[in-house]
Write an enzyme that holds these catalytic residues in place. Sequence first.
Site, PDB file in Angstrom:
ATOM      1  N   TYR A  56       0.833  -1.193   0.000  1.00  0.00           N
ATOM      2  CA  TYR A  56       0.000   0.000   0.000  1.00  0.00           C
ATOM      3  C   TYR A  56       0.879   1.258   0.000  1.00  0.00           C
ATOM      4  O   TYR A  56       1.474   1.627   0.997  1.00  0.00           O
ATOM      5  CB  TYR A  56      -0.912   0.032   1.223  1.00  0.00           C
ATOM      6  CG  TYR A  56      -1.824  -1.164   1.357  1.00  0.00           C
ATOM      7  CD1 TYR A  56      -2.210  -1.926   0.254  1.00  0.00           C
ATOM      8  CD2 TYR A  56      -2.318  -1.550   2.600  1.00  0.00           C
ATOM      9  CE1 TYR A  56      -3.043  -3.012   0.379  1.00  0.00           C
ATOM     10  CE2 TYR A  56      -3.158  -2.629   2.741  1.00  0.00           C
ATOM     11  CZ  TYR A  56      -3.520  -3.369   1.630  1.00  0.00           C
ATOM     12  OH  TYR A  56      -4.344  -4.453   1.767  1.00  0.00           O
ATOM     13  N   HIS A 128       0.382 -12.177   0.859  1.00  0.00           N
ATOM     14  CA  HIS A 128      -0.379 -11.188   0.104  1.00  0.00           C
ATOM     15  C   HIS A 128      -0.428 -11.540  -1.381  1.00  0.00           C
ATOM     16  O   HIS A 128       0.606 -11.705  -2.023  1.00  0.00           O
ATOM     17  CB  HIS A 128       0.261  -9.809   0.279  1.00  0.00           C
ATOM     18  CG  HIS A 128      -0.652  -8.677  -0.043  1.00  0.00           C
ATOM     19  ND1 HIS A 128      -0.233  -7.369  -0.073  1.00  0.00           N
ATOM     20  CD2 HIS A 128      -1.978  -8.648  -0.341  1.00  0.00           C
ATOM     21  CE1 HIS A 128      -1.259  -6.584  -0.365  1.00  0.00           C
ATOM     22  NE2 HIS A 128      -2.329  -7.341  -0.548  1.00  0.00           N
TER      23      HIS A 128
END
Length: 311
Positions: A56, A128
């Site tokens: 992010y 992830h």
Amino acid sequence: MRPGELGSSGVRVTALGLGTAQFGDLYQAMTQDRATEIVDAAWEAGIRYFDTAPHYGLGRAEQRLGLALRSRPRAQYVLSSKVGRLLRVDSSGELTRHWDFTEAGIRRSIEESLQRLGLDRLDIALLHDPQERLTDALRTGLPALVRLREEGVVGAIGVGTGDMTALAAFANRAELDTIMIAGRYTLLEQPALAGVVPAARAAGISLLNAGVFNSGMLAQEQPAPDARYEYQAAPRQLLARAQRLAQLTAAAGTTLPRAALAYAARDPLVASVVLGADSAEQIRTNVRLAQDPRPLDGLWSELVTLGLIPA
């Protein structure tokens, strides 16, 4: 907020969690002051679970979340970040993402996340988007997380993705404590209910339900024509479905955002519904909607009859 345990790990998360993709300048620039205001609003509302990732904003989300939490007692909240992408400077001097599901890479990822967060430990580590390197994630990534949990480096382990192939590959792995389903178990669409959720239930794996507004499409009482889906313009068919859901929820005396939150939390296997926010006011609004006690059984029955959600 009621806590939910992740598998048998002993790690307990609040019924709502705060996701921080927006802290990485997802759709617009985010200042540290604004990020701190969002975290403060979440804390005041009783949220004690916070999720982030190196992906992010190339580490900016972790940095901003860490600063926002710095004054909070560490024992009073649960923190998750993700592994599988290392941040590295390329030959042109630009910071880039580098896939790495090796044990050394995962250990390094956690160390670097803690440095950016300015904190001493993670409670939860999630593989992830393992679909990008699925074989590596299964062969080396998962065993690495198991060892890290055994060593006490993290308290719970799991996987986080919206890819159905990857979700299916991990859903029956009893080594996991949790799976974060991103946008695949929502009022708009429920592909994870066909196989992933039953497999996770049988394996004793808890769910973290994220992306439940489908990129914001369900966060509005009336989905806008320019609504996004998967960070792009929403396909016409899905937009029409969301608008139909908005009509039906209004006729039932409620709103689309409230119904979306309630639906995402219906299954007891869901330990936490993880929500992003662009502002402190969004946090307050979503918490208020999530805590609305009025039953929605009539709405669920009608949506089942119309084929909009499975029985």
